[in-house]
Structures are given as structure tokens and as C-alpha cells.
Design a protein around this motif. Structure first.
Motif, short mmCIF file in Angstrom:
data_model
loop_
_atom_site.label_atom_id
_atom_site.label_comp_id
_atom_site.label_asym_id
_atom_site.label_seq_id
_atom_site.Cartn_x
_atom_site.Cartn_y
_atom_site.Cartn_z
N LEU A 1 0.91 -1.06 0.29
CA LEU A 1 0.08 0.17 -0.15
C LEU A 1 0.85 1.30 -0.16
CD1 LEU A 1 -2.74 -0.61 2.93
CD2 LEU A 1 -2.89 -0.61 0.37
N GLY A 2 1.81 1.13 0.99
CA GLY A 2 2.68 2.30 0.84
C GLY A 2 3.84 2.67 -0.54
N ALA A 3 3.91 1.60 -1.26
CA ALA A 3 5.00 1.68 -2.26
C ALA A 3 3.77 2.47 -3.70
CB ALA A 3 5.20 0.08 -3.03
N VAL A 4 2.32 1.85 -3.76
CA VAL A 4 1.85 2.82 -4.56
C VAL A 4 1.10 3.40 -4.64
CG1 VAL A 4 -1.03 2.20 -5.18
CG2 VAL A 4 -0.06 0.06 -4.66
N LEU A 5 0.46 3.80 -2.79
CA LEU A 5 0.02 5.35 -2.51
C LEU A 5 0.85 6.42 -2.48
CD1 LEU A 5 -2.13 5.10 0.32
CD2 LEU A 5 -2.82 5.06 -1.72
N THR A 6 2.43 5.96 -2.52
CA THR A 6 3.93 7.04 -2.60
C THR A 6 3.41 6.80 -4.42
OG1 THR A 6 4.58 6.21 -0.58
CG2 THR A 6 5.87 6.84 -2.57
N ALA A 7 3.58 6.19 -5.37
CA ALA A 7 4.04 6.72 -6.36
C ALA A 7 2.59 7.55 -6.89
CB ALA A 7 4.48 4.93 -7.22
N LEU A 8 1.15 6.61 -6.59
CA LEU A 8 0.42 7.41 -7.21
C LEU A 8 0.22 9.23 -6.54
CD1 LEU A 8 -2.21 7.70 -8.19
CD2 LEU A 8 -3.93 7.24 -5.80
N ALA A 9 0.72 9.39 -5.28
CA ALA A 9 1.32 11.00 -4.84
C ALA A 9 2.16 11.14 -6.01
CB ALA A 9 1.27 10.72 -3.33
N GLY A 10 3.32 10.67 -6.28
CA GLY A 10 4.26 11.07 -6.64
C GLY A 10 4.02 11.87 -8.43
N LEU A 11 2.86 11.43 -8.60
CA LEU A 11 2.75 11.51 -9.91
C LEU A 11 1.72 12.44 -9.89
CD1 LEU A 11 2.17 7.91 -11.44
CD2 LEU A 11 4.19 9.47 -12.55
N LEU A 12 1.00 12.69 -9.75
CA LEU A 12 -0.06 13.69 -9.01
C LEU A 12 0.08 15.14 -8.42
CD1 LEU A 12 -3.36 11.38 -7.78
CD2 LEU A 12 -3.29 11.63 -10.42
N VAL A 13 0.99 14.88 -7.87
CA VAL A 13 1.95 16.18 -7.34
C VAL A 13 2.06 17.20 -8.32
CG1 VAL A 13 3.70 15.78 -7.20
CG2 VAL A 13 3.35 16.81 -5.43
N LEU A 14 2.34 16.77 -9.32
CA LEU A 14 2.66 17.83 -11.16
C LEU A 14 1.49 18.38 -11.15
CD1 LEU A 14 4.42 15.24 -13.00
CD2 LEU A 14 5.48 16.51 -11.11
N LEU B 1 -0.66 19.49 -8.85
CA LEU B 1 -1.36 19.54 -7.36
C LEU B 1 -1.95 18.53 -6.82
CD1 LEU B 1 -1.58 23.35 -8.02
CD2 LEU B 1 0.74 21.82 -7.23
N VAL B 2 -2.41 18.11 -7.35
CA VAL B 2 -3.69 16.86 -6.83
C VAL B 2 -3.08 15.92 -6.25
CG1 VAL B 2 -5.88 14.51 -7.43
CG2 VAL B 2 -5.68 17.04 -8.83
N GLY B 3 -2.17 15.71 -6.28
CA GLY B 3 -0.92 14.29 -5.16
C GLY B 3 -0.19 15.22 -3.85
N LEU B 4 -1.16 16.67 -3.64
CA LEU B 4 -0.28 17.17 -2.39
C LEU B 4 -1.41 17.07 -1.19
CD1 LEU B 4 0.29 21.01 -3.29
CD2 LEU B 4 2.17 19.10 -3.46
N PRO B 5 -2.51 16.50 -1.26
CA PRO B 5 -3.51 16.39 -0.19
C PRO B 5 -3.12 14.29 0.02
CG PRO B 5 -4.14 17.70 -1.52
CD PRO B 5 -3.70 17.02 -2.02
N LEU B 6 -2.89 13.82 -0.84
CA LEU B 6 -2.56 12.92 -0.59
C LEU B 6 -0.91 12.37 0.00
CD1 LEU B 6 -3.15 9.96 -1.00
CD2 LEU B 6 -1.59 10.08 -3.11
N LEU B 7 -0.25 13.29 -0.19
CA LEU B 7 1.45 13.65 0.32
C LEU B 7 0.65 14.24 1.47
CD1 LEU B 7 3.26 14.80 -2.16
CD2 LEU B 7 3.81 12.63 -1.53
N ALA B 8 0.28 14.52 1.87
CA ALA B 8 0.17 15.42 4.04
C ALA B 8 -0.26 13.90 4.65
CB ALA B 8 -0.82 16.22 3.89
N ALA B 9 -1.62 13.50 3.61
CA ALA B 9 -2.22 12.10 4.19
C ALA B 9 -1.40 11.39 4.80
CB ALA B 9 -3.43 11.59 3.08
N LEU B 10 -0.41 10.84 4.20
CA LEU B 10 0.19 9.65 4.21
C LEU B 10 1.78 10.33 5.04
CD1 LEU B 10 2.07 8.70 0.61
CD2 LEU B 10 0.56 7.54 2.07
N THR B 11 2.00 11.66 5.80
CA THR B 11 2.55 11.68 6.54
C THR B 11 1.52 11.85 8.38
OG1 THR B 11 1.55 14.05 7.26
CG2 THR B 11 3.39 13.50 5.90
N LEU B 12 0.23 11.36 7.95
CA LEU B 12 0.04 10.01 8.78
C LEU B 12 -0.89 9.39 8.88
CD1 LEU B 12 -2.93 13.73 9.18
CD2 LEU B 12 -0.61 12.94 10.33
#
Length: 439
Positions: A42-55, A57-68
Motif C-alpha cells: 500500500l505504501g509503494a502504491v500510494l507513494t507512487a500515485l502521490a508522486g505522479l499526481l503532485v505535478l 497539485l492533486v497529490g499534495l493532499p495525498l502526500l499530507a495524508a501519508l504523513t499521518l
């Protein structure tokens, strides 16, 4: 850490192998392997997805959620410790409750807490390091001996001695039942020997988990301080509500009763002046009765208002309030040794109601003929003692009045002590640390 110590000492007792501890250790490590694999995927999938979507700006909330992401995992891990120590108390959460409701306040508090980042670090360790170690230990201590133990069954399924033989755990060739039986005995001995290292590793693993995910002493102290502040806020709110009720009764119901009493009195005078005959006498008697009832209700209401929050306490302080309570006591009370400065309002209120409760108990239950109150404020400590010459034997546990007072004093870091041997005398002591009020 006491549970880890007891589990460690249990490893070296004779009952260890006869009990369920080895299998609980294996279950704890086995579920850790499964959980670690899930977290890694799950961590690998969500990190990769957040990395792709950060371009975009959609991935920023996902990255913030990953910190929690460590929060739910840590909560599960604290529960999973019960697999290894079923009789130990559950590990408490290190997180505090936000002062204000709402997701933003909760999110900000979690980002400021050290426990959040420890839980995130544990999540990363579980996904990359801990579950492979768990798998290695379970494979060496359980899977390998079990594969050796089942060698005879494995050989039989493979066609026996005519089937070309087997290699248990890919170690050596076994092509006959004597060798298979010897291999099974070796596996059984190896299993019994390795169960102790298995338990030792599981205990160390659980201690490491508890160290990272359980609250530290500073966090426990902060939680305790927060509970104390919360209780103090409740007391302040309770005092404010008492004063509101007292004000509403004084300015509302009492004034209306005063007006009603005056109206009834004027009606009595009018009836006596203008009416004659038996009917007038009956009306005058009814008005007199109503007037007396209104006077009684007004008196009771004034006593109720005085009991909710006496005006003398707010205007003149605890010394005058204690003397006022003593004057209205059913038992004569000596207050010559009461001399106090003005103190913080919660302290004065708590001290006054403690005295009130003590005098009420003396009048109802003690059989005393006299009482004495001493009160002083020295060294930043208020101390009030209420003595009586009654029969003694008072037990605070038998009533809720003194128990409630003790709880109220505890919010102020105060203490209530009752000394009451059979035959008396009884002494109720109140101690509250507080400074004198600066005018």
C-alpha cells in the motif's frame, strides 16, 4: 515495560514450553509478516500515485495524508501487542485530544506531536526492515523444524523408498523411512530448542514496538496536565453556571415573589377596610394564609440563593462567609481562629462549601454540642480545620457529600482529610495550595 520484563522472565521457566507462550510468539511474528507486506504494498502504491499526481497539485493532499499513515497502523500495533501479552494492560495512546473540535485542529495537533513522527518512522521500519526479520525468524525457528518433523509423511506422499527419496527443507536426501524418522526426531528436538530464541526475539520485538508507539513520560505528563486543565475548566464552567442560576433567581423569581407578597399584604388591608361579614372573614383568612405561604417560599428561596453562591463570599471573602455559615449552624461554632486574606475565587468557593458540608454533617449526624473552626493561609497553603465534640465514627465513603468535595478539591490540587475515631472527636481538614489574591 513491566509486561516485557515479565515475559522475558517467563522464557526461562519450565512452564514456558508447556504453555501457549511459544505459539503466541509465533502468531505475533506471523501476523507481523502479513501486516508488513500489506503496508509495503500500500505504501509503494500510494507513494507512487502521490508522486505522479503532485505535478497537477492533486497529490499534495495525498502526500499530507501519508504523513499521518502511521496513526492507524500504530493503533493496530498497540492492540496486536495483546497477542504476546494477553494479560498485560493495553498500551495507551500517546496522542492528546484537541482543545477545539474540527478536522483542522486535529490535523494541526497531530503534526505538532512527536508521537506522530515516531509512528511514521515505525511504519517505514515495518515495511522495509521489521517484517523481513520476522519472516526470517519464523522460517528458521518454526518452518524449518516443522518441515523436518513431517519428513515421514512427505516421504510417504512421494511414493516411499521406491519414489526416489525427498529433500526435507532442501537440505539432504532422505530415501528411506529410518532416515525419515531420524529427520523427524531431529526436527522435533530443533523445534524445542529454537522456541526459546523465538520467544526472546518476539519479546524484544514487542518491547521495541512499545518503546516507539507507547507514550513517553513527557507525553503522559502532558496528558495528565491536559486532564487537570480540563477538570479546572469544568469547575470554572460549573461556578459560572451556579452564579448565573443565583443571579436569575435573585433578579427574577425572588423579585416576583416579593411583589406577590406585597400584593397579598395590600389585598389583606383592602379587605379589612372595605368588607364585612362572614364571607369577608373567610377571604381575609385565605389571604392571610396565602401571604404566610408566600413569605415562607420567599424565605426558602433566599436560603437557596445563599446556598448556591452566598453574596457575602463574593463581597467580603472566605472569613466573613465562614462566620456567616457558623452563625446559621444548628450547633454553636467558635470562629475566633479564622483570619484569612482574600484568595482566588475557586479556592474560596471550595473552602466555603467544605465548611458548609462539615457543619451540615455535624448538625445532622454527630450529636455534638459545639464545634470550632480554625483557618489560616501560610506558606502558600490554605488550611481549614473543622472540629466537633460529637460521637465520631464518620466515614466519608458512606455519603456522596464529602466524596464530591474531595473530587472538587482534587481539581485545585487540594486534599480533604477526615479523622473521626469512634467516640470522637471528629476533625475535617482541608488543604489547598494557592497564593493570596493581589488587589
Amino acid at each position: 515495560m513491566a509486561s516485557s520484563t515479565s515475559a522475558w522472565s517467563e522464557l526461562w521457566t519450565r512452564r514456558y514450553l508447556r504453555g501457549s507462550a511459544p505459539w503466541r510468539s509465533a502468531g505475533y511474528l506471523g501476523t507481523g509478516v502479513l501486516l508488513g507486506v500489506v503496508v509495503l504494498l500500500l505504501g509503494a502504491v500510494l507513494t507512487a500515485l502521490a508522486g505522479l499526481l503532485v505535478l497537477v497539485l492533486v497529490g499534495l493532499p495525498l502526500l499530507a495524508a501519508l504523513t499521518l499513515s502511521g496513526l492507524p497502523l500504530a493503533a493496530l500495533e498497540r492492540r496486536r501487542l495483546r497477542l504476546l501479552h494477553p494479560h498485560a494492560p493495553p498500551a495507551p495512546t500517546p496522542h492528546r485530544t484537541p482543545d477545539t473540535p474540527g478536522i483542522p485542529a486535529w490535523f494541526q495537533l497531530r503534526l505538532r506531536e512527536q508521537a506522530t513522527w515516531r509512528e511514521l518512522a515505525y511504519t517505514v521500519l515495518l515495511a522495509l526492515v521489521l517484517w523481513p526479520l520476522d519472516l526470517l525468524v519464523v522460517a528458521c525457528a518454526v518452518a524449518l523444524p516443522v518441515l523436518l518433523v513431517v519428513a515421514p509423511a512427505h516421504l510417504a506422499l512421494a511414493g516411499g523408498a521406491t519414489g526416489g527419496g525427498i529433500r526435507p527443507a532442501k537440505l539432504w536426501l532422505v530415501d528411506g523411512y529410518p532416515e525419515a524418522t531420524a529427520t523427524a526426531l531431529l526436527g522435533l528436538v530443533l523445534l524445542l530448542v529454537l522456541l526459546h530464541p523465538l520467544g526472546a526475539y518476539a519479546t524484544a520485538r514487542a518491547a521495541f514496538t512499545r518503546f516507539l508507539l507507547a507514550p513517553r513520560e513527557s507525553e503522559l505528563a502532558a496528558s495528565l496536565a491536559e486532564v487537570t486543565r480540563s477538570r479546572a475548566r469544568l469547575v470554572d464552567a460549573f461556578e459560572a453556571e451556579r452564579r448565573r442560576i443565583e443571579r436569575d433567581l435573585h433578579d427574577g423569581a425572588q423579585q416576583r415573589l416579593v411583589a406577590l407578597t406585597m400584593s397579598l399584604g395590600l389585598a389583606r388591608l383592602d379587605v379589612a377596610a372595605v368588607a364585612e361579614g362572614p364571607g369577608a372573614d373567610r377571604l381575609a383568612a385565605a389571604l392571610a394564609t396565602a401571604h404566610a405561604e408566600a413569605d415562607g417560599v420567599l424565605t426558602e428561596l433566599r436560603e437557596l440563593i445563599r446556598g448556591i453562591h452566598p453574596q457575602v463570599l463574593a463581597d467580603y471573602g472566605l472569613t466573613a462567609a465562614i462566620e456567616d455559615a457558623a452563625d446559621r449552624s444548628a450547633v454553636p461554632v467558635d470562629t475566633a481562629d479564622v483570619e484569612l486574606p482574600r484568595l482566588p475565587e475557586p479556592v474560596e468557593s471550595a473552602g466555603y462549601f467544605a465548611v458548609r458540608e462539615a457543619l451540615t454533617n455535624i448538625g445532622r449526624h454527630s450529636g455534638a454540642t459545639k464545634a470550632r473552626i480554625t483557618a489560616a493561609h501560610t506558606g502558600g497553603m490554605l488550611r481549614v480545620d473543622v472540629h466537633d465534640d460529637g460521637r465520631g465514627g464518620a466515614d466519608p465513603a458512606c455519603g456522596t457529600g464529602l466524596t464530591g468535595l474531595a473530587d472538587r478539591l482534587a481539581v485545585l490540587d487540594g486534599r480533604l482529610t477526615v479523622t473521626s475515631p469512634p467516640g470522637g472527636p471528629t476533625v475535617l481538614s482541608v488543604e489547598i495550595p494557592c497564593p493570596a489574591r493581589v488587589h
